[in-house]
Scaffold this motif. Structure first.
Motif, PDB file in Angstrom:
ATOM      1  N   ILE A 267       5.879   0.108   9.260  1.00  0.00           N
ATOM      2  CA  ILE A 267       5.668   0.881   8.083  1.00  0.00           C
ATOM      3  C   ILE A 267       3.478   0.191   8.379  1.00  0.00           C
ATOM      4  CG2 ILE A 267       5.994   0.937   5.941  1.00  0.00           C
ATOM      5  CD1 ILE A 267       9.369   0.490   6.453  1.00  0.00           C
ATOM      6  N   ILE A 268       2.570   1.365   7.767  1.00  0.00           N
ATOM      7  CA  ILE A 268       2.033   0.241   7.295  1.00  0.00           C
ATOM      8  C   ILE A 268       1.450   1.070   5.976  1.00  0.00           C
ATOM      9  CG2 ILE A 268      -0.670   1.227   8.527  1.00  0.00           C
ATOM     10  CD1 ILE A 268       1.123   0.034  10.577  1.00  0.00           C
ATOM     11  N   THR A 269       0.929   0.092   5.465  1.00  0.00           N
ATOM     12  CA  THR A 269       0.779   0.304   3.830  1.00  0.00           C
ATOM     13  C   THR A 269      -1.084   0.101   3.820  1.00  0.00           C
ATOM     14  OG1 THR A 269       1.276  -1.542   2.809  1.00  0.00           O
ATOM     15  CG2 THR A 269       2.936  -0.660   3.098  1.00  0.00           C
ATOM     16  N   LYS A 270      -0.982   0.410   2.012  1.00  0.00           N
ATOM     17  CA  LYS A 270      -2.839   0.519   2.038  1.00  0.00           C
ATOM     18  C   LYS A 270      -2.589  -1.449   1.542  1.00  0.00           C
ATOM     19  CE  LYS A 270      -6.521   2.763   1.973  1.00  0.00           C
ATOM     20  NZ  LYS A 270      -7.068   2.269   3.066  1.00  0.00           N
ATOM     21  N   SER A 271      -1.610  -2.029   0.721  1.00  0.00           N
ATOM     22  CA  SER A 271      -2.444  -3.690   0.355  1.00  0.00           C
ATOM     23  C   SER A 271      -0.474  -4.273   0.583  1.00  0.00           C
ATOM     24  CB  SER A 271      -2.434  -3.188  -1.445  1.00  0.00           C
ATOM     25  OG  SER A 271      -1.373  -3.236  -1.761  1.00  0.00           O
ATOM     26  N   THR A 272      -0.859  -5.326   0.932  1.00  0.00           N
ATOM     27  CA  THR A 272       0.054  -6.835   1.059  1.00  0.00           C
ATOM     28  C   THR A 272       1.037  -6.675  -0.191  1.00  0.00           C
ATOM     29  OG1 THR A 272      -1.881  -7.918   1.343  1.00  0.00           O
ATOM     30  CG2 THR A 272       0.173  -9.062   1.249  1.00  0.00           C
ATOM     31  N   SER A 273       0.681  -6.175  -1.199  1.00  0.00           N
ATOM     32  CA  SER A 273       2.233  -6.326  -2.830  1.00  0.00           C
ATOM     33  C   SER A 273       2.475  -4.909  -1.673  1.00  0.00           C
ATOM     34  CB  SER A 273       1.286  -5.729  -3.917  1.00  0.00           C
ATOM     35  OG  SER A 273       0.562  -4.977  -3.692  1.00  0.00           O
ATOM     36  N   ASP A 274       1.733  -3.559  -1.410  1.00  0.00           N
ATOM     37  CA  ASP A 274       2.702  -2.852  -1.449  1.00  0.00           C
ATOM     38  C   ASP A 274       4.053  -3.421   0.068  1.00  0.00           C
ATOM     39  OD1 ASP A 274       1.963  -0.778  -2.608  1.00  0.00           O
ATOM     40  OD2 ASP A 274       0.973   0.211  -1.662  1.00  0.00           O
ATOM     41  N   CYS A 275       3.172  -3.589   1.583  1.00  0.00           N
ATOM     42  CA  CYS A 275       4.312  -4.299   1.581  1.00  0.00           C
ATOM     43  C   CYS A 275       5.667  -5.559   1.755  1.00  0.00           C
ATOM     44  CB  CYS A 275       3.302  -5.356   2.484  1.00  0.00           C
ATOM     45  SG  CYS A 275       2.025  -4.978   4.080  1.00  0.00           S
ATOM     46  N   TYR A 276       5.232  -5.895   0.287  1.00  0.00           N
ATOM     47  CA  TYR A 276       6.679  -6.914  -0.272  1.00  0.00           C
ATOM     48  C   TYR A 276       7.633  -5.747  -0.488  1.00  0.00           C
ATOM     49  CZ  TYR A 276       4.828 -11.494   2.016  1.00  0.00           C
ATOM     50  OH  TYR A 276       4.501 -12.019   2.171  1.00  0.00           O
ATOM     51  N   ALA A 277       6.845  -5.038  -1.447  1.00  0.00           N
ATOM     52  CA  ALA A 277       7.513  -4.154  -2.457  1.00  0.00           C
ATOM     53  C   ALA A 277       8.657  -3.168  -1.128  1.00  0.00           C
ATOM     54  CB  ALA A 277       6.281  -2.938  -3.461  1.00  0.00           C
ATOM     55  N   ALA A 278       7.601  -2.279  -0.304  1.00  0.00           N
ATOM     56  CA  ALA A 278       9.231  -2.345   0.501  1.00  0.00           C
ATOM     57  C   ALA A 278       9.721  -2.721   1.504  1.00  0.00           C
ATOM     58  CB  ALA A 278       7.595  -1.388   2.040  1.00  0.00           C
ATOM     59  N   LEU A 279       9.489  -3.768   1.508  1.00  0.00           N
ATOM     60  CA  LEU A 279      10.687  -4.867   2.534  1.00  0.00           C
ATOM     61  C   LEU A 279      11.946  -4.903   1.123  1.00  0.00           C
ATOM     62  CD1 LEU A 279      11.517  -7.349   4.445  1.00  0.00           C
ATOM     63  CD2 LEU A 279      11.011  -8.345   2.816  1.00  0.00           C
ATOM     64  N   GLY A 280      11.580  -4.642  -0.325  1.00  0.00           N
ATOM     65  CA  GLY A 280      12.388  -5.247  -1.271  1.00  0.00           C
ATOM     66  C   GLY A 280      13.124  -3.951  -1.634  1.00  0.00           C
ATOM     67  N   SER A 281      12.624  -2.370  -1.136  1.00  0.00           N
ATOM     68  CA  SER A 281      13.332  -1.395  -1.218  1.00  0.00           C
ATOM     69  C   SER A 281      14.235  -1.258  -0.121  1.00  0.00           C
ATOM     70  CB  SER A 281      12.338  -0.607  -1.611  1.00  0.00           C
ATOM     71  OG  SER A 281      11.652   0.050  -0.763  1.00  0.00           O
ATOM     72  N   ILE A 282      13.848  -1.537   1.141  1.00  0.00           N
ATOM     73  CA  ILE A 282      14.393  -1.696   1.913  1.00  0.00           C
ATOM     74  C   ILE A 282      16.151  -1.959   2.213  1.00  0.00           C
ATOM     75  CG2 ILE A 282      14.688  -1.990   4.758  1.00  0.00           C
ATOM     76  CD1 ILE A 282      11.164  -1.722   4.124  1.00  0.00           C
ATOM     77  N   HIS A 283      15.159  -3.754   1.617  1.00  0.00           N
ATOM     78  CA  HIS A 283      16.741  -4.373   1.445  1.00  0.00           C
ATOM     79  C   HIS A 283      17.457  -4.261   0.436  1.00  0.00           C
ATOM     80  CE1 HIS A 283      14.974  -8.006   4.046  1.00  0.00           C
ATOM     81  NE2 HIS A 283      14.991  -7.140   4.698  1.00  0.00           N
ATOM     82  N   LYS A 284      17.137  -3.067  -0.158  1.00  0.00           N
ATOM     83  CA  LYS A 284      18.366  -2.589  -1.514  1.00  0.00           C
ATOM     84  C   LYS A 284      19.231  -1.726  -0.865  1.00  0.00           C
ATOM     85  CE  LYS A 284      16.616  -0.397  -5.202  1.00  0.00           C
ATOM     86  NZ  LYS A 284      15.995  -0.104  -6.207  1.00  0.00           N
ATOM     87  N   HIS A 285      18.646  -0.707   0.148  1.00  0.00           N
ATOM     88  CA  HIS A 285      19.023   0.386   1.051  1.00  0.00           C
ATOM     89  C   HIS A 285      19.737  -0.060   2.401  1.00  0.00           C
ATOM     90  CE1 HIS A 285      17.042   2.287  -2.709  1.00  0.00           C
ATOM     91  NE2 HIS A 285      18.054   3.562  -2.359  1.00  0.00           N
ATOM     92  N   PHE A 286      19.410  -0.620   2.839  1.00  0.00           N
ATOM     93  CA  PHE A 286      19.575  -1.120   4.223  1.00  0.00           C
ATOM     94  C   PHE A 286      20.444  -2.757   4.110  1.00  0.00           C
ATOM     95  CE2 PHE A 286      17.037   2.276   4.921  1.00  0.00           C
ATOM     96  CZ  PHE A 286      17.505   3.295   5.951  1.00  0.00           C
TER      97      PHE A 286
END
Ligand code: MN
Length: 502
Positions: A267-286
């Motif tokens: 997953i390629i994002t624009k910002s570092t905070s988006d990286c951590y946000a993405a991680l959070g929601s991934i762990h919520k669903h997988f």
């Protein structure tokens, strides 16, 4: 000149007309110089420089470097001298070509020492001095590896081994993931053909059983991130490279259940905070696999690599690695040290000074891993590769010493005891004074005696390294102390007794 236009078009960079003119001049000069020469493949020799320049240009479209790549084999393989090239193209380009030629002469000697390869890599880097020389050499090697099939088998193996042991690790150390991966896989196929085939089949089987599940996971990811309002640029899949899979299998004794990253989603994002946000929601669903979350953003790898890795359970219990990083981190993971040149913060190229500075930092961290803290501190004393010479032991191990070092420095660098017991030195097979200055690539054999050597103050004058000087001083102090004590003994016992007798 249609060919030249094709050449330029294959480099994704917009050059100014002046820059283009320099490249064109180098292109035509090299083409003319190599005219009539053929490669083993039957192609015109010039094609080699042209292809190497395309490889380089995709990573690092710097004009002098490109010109030097086009011209890199001219002084060695044609009648035209380096002086002539300097007259035509100036000192910068000439210096780069000279560096590449020098590097060509760094050869593997028959060393069995466990640090040998590490030392050789250091020697390689030291010889080149300018990072751009290494980039040229790597693209030269890349093209040779891509066209290896045309040369005899024994030579193929030698070149591929060298690539695996020296060139690929250097590309890795510079953070140029693309080059490291390709160099490794090209060499792997030649050096270990059976293992290569086996690994390839294994990967293909795994892929077949995972592909559907991966596509679905990818789709789900897109939905989830959209639904949660997390911005991302793209989600791509990457398949593990064969050599790196082979290495991992070796580590886990071929237990493929231990391999979690056959396929990774990126997953390629624009910002570092988006990286951590993405991680959070991934762990919520997988469901994440415990112990498999690695935050290389907070703790980058030594070569600068940054990304978050996590492994999750997908459909049917299959696991997937997910890598999350910003576009800039991604750029760096593929292009390494070269990314800085062209992708500084506002999209402006960084100065070559900055790139060079980063390069030195990389080297220092390499040093840090390889040697003792004392040596590392020593290496921080600026210029740690300029003004240094490389000297071989008779077995082919390499010691790097400051310029002006003598056999005394060498002996203490090999082993403290060797220094304390040396009585002479053979340099390149001839007996020489231990005070003589050593030259780059000398082979030095220390002649030792059983009892301790008699060390005089002259040794200090001939020693350049802090290490040797400290040990000599220590000896002299102990030695002086010994004499003083003997004098004291004489005073306290002999003299009174003498007087008593009287
Ligand atoms: Mn070449």
């Amino acid at each position: 000149m249609k060919y030249f236009q094709d050449f330029l078009n294959s480099i994704p960079h917009k050059f100014t007309p002046e820059e283009e003119a320099v490249i064109k001049r180098a292109y035509e000069f090299a083409q003319k110089a190599h005219a009539g020469q053929k490669r083993k493949s039957g192609e015109d020799y010039f094609i080699h420089g042209r292809e190497a320049a395309i490889i380089l240009g995709k990573l690092f479209p710097d004009v002098p470097t490109l010109a030097a790549t086009l011209l890199h084999d001219v002084p060695e393989d044609t009648e035209i001298t380096l002086e002539e090239i300097e007259k035509q193209f100036g000192p910068e380009i000439a210096r780069l070509i000279d560096g590449v030629t020098q590097l060509g002469h760094v050869r593997m000697k028959n060393g069995k020492d466990k640090f040998y390869m590490e030392n050789l890599r250091k020697l390689f880097i030291a010889t080149s001095q300018d990072i751009r020389v290494i980039l040229i050499k790597l693209s030269d090697r890349m093209h040779n590896m891509r066209t290896l099939e045309f040369i005899p088998r024994d030579k193929q193996i030698r070149i591929a081994k060298e690539t695996l042991e020296i060139y690929a690790p250097i590309a890795g150390r510079l953070g140029i993931g693309n080059w490291k991966d390709e160099l490794e896989d090209l060499s792997f196929k030649v050096v270990f053909p059976k293992e290569y085939q086996k690994t390839k089949e294994l990967l293909e089987n795994e892929m077949a059983s995972r592909q559907d599940s991966m596509k679905e996971t990818q789709k789900n990811l897109v939905h989830i991130l959209h639904a949660e309002g997390i911005k991302f640029q793209e989600i791509t899949g990457r398949v593990k490279r064969l050599y790196s899979l082979h290495r991992k299998l070796q580590k886990y004794e071929s237990d493929i259940s231990k391999i979690h990253d056959f396929i990774a989603l990126r997953i390629i994002t624009k910002s570092t905070s988006d990286c951590y946000a993405a991680l959070g929601s991934i762990h919520k669903h997988f469901q994440p696999v415990p112990g498999r979350i690695k935050d290389f953003i907070a703790n980058p790898k030594p070569n600068g690599y940054q990304s978050i890795h996590t492994t999750v359970f997908g459909k049917a219990g299959k696991t997937f690695e997910i890598q999350i990083r910003t576009d800039l981190m991604h750029e760096e993971a593929e292009r390494g040290v070269a990314a800085h040149w062209f992708y500084a913060e506002e999209g402006k190229p960084e100065s070559s000074g900055r790139v060079q500075a980063k390069w030195f930092k990389e080297l220092q961290s390499w040093q840090e891993e390889a040697s003792s803290p004392e040596e590392f501190l020593e290496s921080l004393k600026i210029d740690f590769f300029r003004d240094r010479i490389f000297v071989f032991t008779p077995k082919g191990d390499i010691k790097d010493l400051p310029q002006g070092s003598s056999a005394i420095d060498f002996a203490f660098a090999v082993h403290t005891d060797l220094g304390y017991h040396m009585m002479g030195a053979k340099i390149n097979g001839k007996m020489r004074s231990i005070f003589d200055e050593l030259q780059n690539e000398d082979v030095v054999e220390i002649i030792k005696i059983k009892k301790e050597a008699v060390i005089s103050r002259d040794w200090l004058k001939a020693a350049r390294t802090q290490n040797a000087r400290n040990k000599i001083r220590h000896y002299l102090k102990e030695h002086d102390k010994g004499i003083l004590e003997r004098i004291k003994e004489l005073k306290s016992f002999s003299l009174p007794r003498f007087f008593r007798k009287k």
